[in-house]
Enzyme design. Structure first.
Site: not given
Lengths: 263, 263
Positions: B51, B53, B216
């Site tokens: 999924r 972002d 990230r």
């Protein structure tokens, strides 16, 4: 006395109606002029090295304008950048003599056209390249491009003929490079090695001036050769015919970049 | 009996609220589901490998769905593509066994994160990289990244802890590459040679699974090392602290790509 400021601009032309101000459409020129007005309160008219068309990009467009502002030359770059959208970047700002003219002073311009050889679209590359399904014969295209170098009448590659001026221009370089790998936006493996996945063809051309749609017309005609639909002799014939109807199609805007301008 | 169709997708995540359907916002998932409904009349629910972002991109997202349609497996690719916007591309379509599940069947995922070392923005690269002003010490970053390989508790790099599951994952590769030149979207000369203009740093990481915002967070912490603000020992301490507050900032979404998924 008014100062003459020169800017070097890069922009992604995708969202714009081209360089030039157009009624009711957002142009790169009007966007940059608005940023200058927001900064100084002055309404200026930008002079530019090239009037890029809708969808055409720039890495090194050169512009100049006259201002009464006392902002130091190197401060224009950051001051304008904060007032510009992300797809227009001021790469450099400097003060130049009053007789510097971005349009008439340009001695050489370098354009790049990117072809992406792929059966499938790539969402990252689509706004910046012309996709071609089949394999193109780059050696054959280079043989044809070699004919362009030198001083010639490029009328066969000019849209909207007749214009009011000569269509003779001098090309100093016309080079095709097959390139691979090292392209962080592609699905290909990250690699500096040209190899089996070398599915980009980059055309670079340097000349003392370019007619309207000239690079795109040349690329459209080179692709006829690359597809082996045309022989070198047919390319030469179209070039020498001095008739736009004899040359190939005009390649789409999104593959074209104004790379740099020499004064 | 319903057939199970697997698609491989590439997308530019810039315009989307991320993969997952969200109320009142356009997601990649809802856009692809709408294209399937336009083609077949069926409302399907896509299962996906990851999924992604808002703003995150994919080169090889894998999804599957069940359909009563009799469209041949390889025809889904072109049929859906004509119903999709340009920034979402179906790279491949095939029929798979009924027990194939894009989410739970994923064995390995490869992510890429692109850092662009430059004082000036580049309008072509901005949506696809994290810009860093200063020079980064890639060797120091690689020494830190080496600590990630193997089976570890990655809780320090997880947003929204506590989750309900284990935060132990296994990384098989964590590699930084300084890259140059051959990048048709940059202002750099077209060149396959890494050299003085090697202003991209590409981080690739392969693992059996990733926590929320893990790549990230890792990149944000590696950059602390690259800036020489942190030593290797400080990185190791933050990693072993199992506390998100000790690690570095979360790098922005736009530099991240889901490259591929292995089943």
């Amino acid at each position: 006395m008014a100062r003459n400021i020169r800017l070097t601009l890069a922009y992604d032309g995708t969202r714009y109606a081209g360089w030039q101000v157009q009624r009711d459409r957002v142009s790169v020129q009007s966007t940059v002029e608005a940023s200058i007005e927001a900064l100084t309160g002055e309404r200026v008219s930008l002079l530019s090295a090239g009037r890029t068309d809708a969808g055409v990009h720039a890495l090194g467009q050169v512009v100049n304008f006259f201002t009464e502002s006392t902002i130091p030359p190197d401060k224009w770059q950051p001051a304008l950048q904060t007032r510009l959208p992300h797809d227009i970047v001021v790469r450099d700002s400097q003060e130049v003599p009053a007789d510097f003219h971005a349009t008439y002073g340009a001695k050489l311009k370098r354009y790049r056209y990117v072809i992406h050889e792929s059966r499938i679209e790539n969402p990252f590359i689509r706004p910046f390249a012309w996709r071609q399904n089949g394999p193109l014969d780059v050696d054959a295209m280079q043989n044809a491009a070699d004919l362009l170098v030198g001083t010639h009448d490029f009328r066969s590659f000019e849209s909207h003929w007749p214009n009011t001026d000569t269509s003779v221009r001098t090309m100093f370089e016309a080079r095709l490079t097959r390139a691979s790998g090292w392209n962080v936006w592609g699905a290909a493996p990250v690699s500096a090695d040209p190899g089996a996945d070398a599915d980009y063809i980059v055309f670079e051309i340097v000349g003392d001036g370019f007619l309207y749609n000239m690079v795109r017309s040349i690329v459209g005609t080179l692709v006829c050769v690359g597809r082996r639909a045309w022989t070198l002799a047919q390319f030469q014939h179209a070039f020498q015919a001095l008739d736009r109807n004899v040359a190939g199609e005009t390649a789409p805007a999104q593959g074209l970049f104004l790379v740099s301008v020499t004064y």
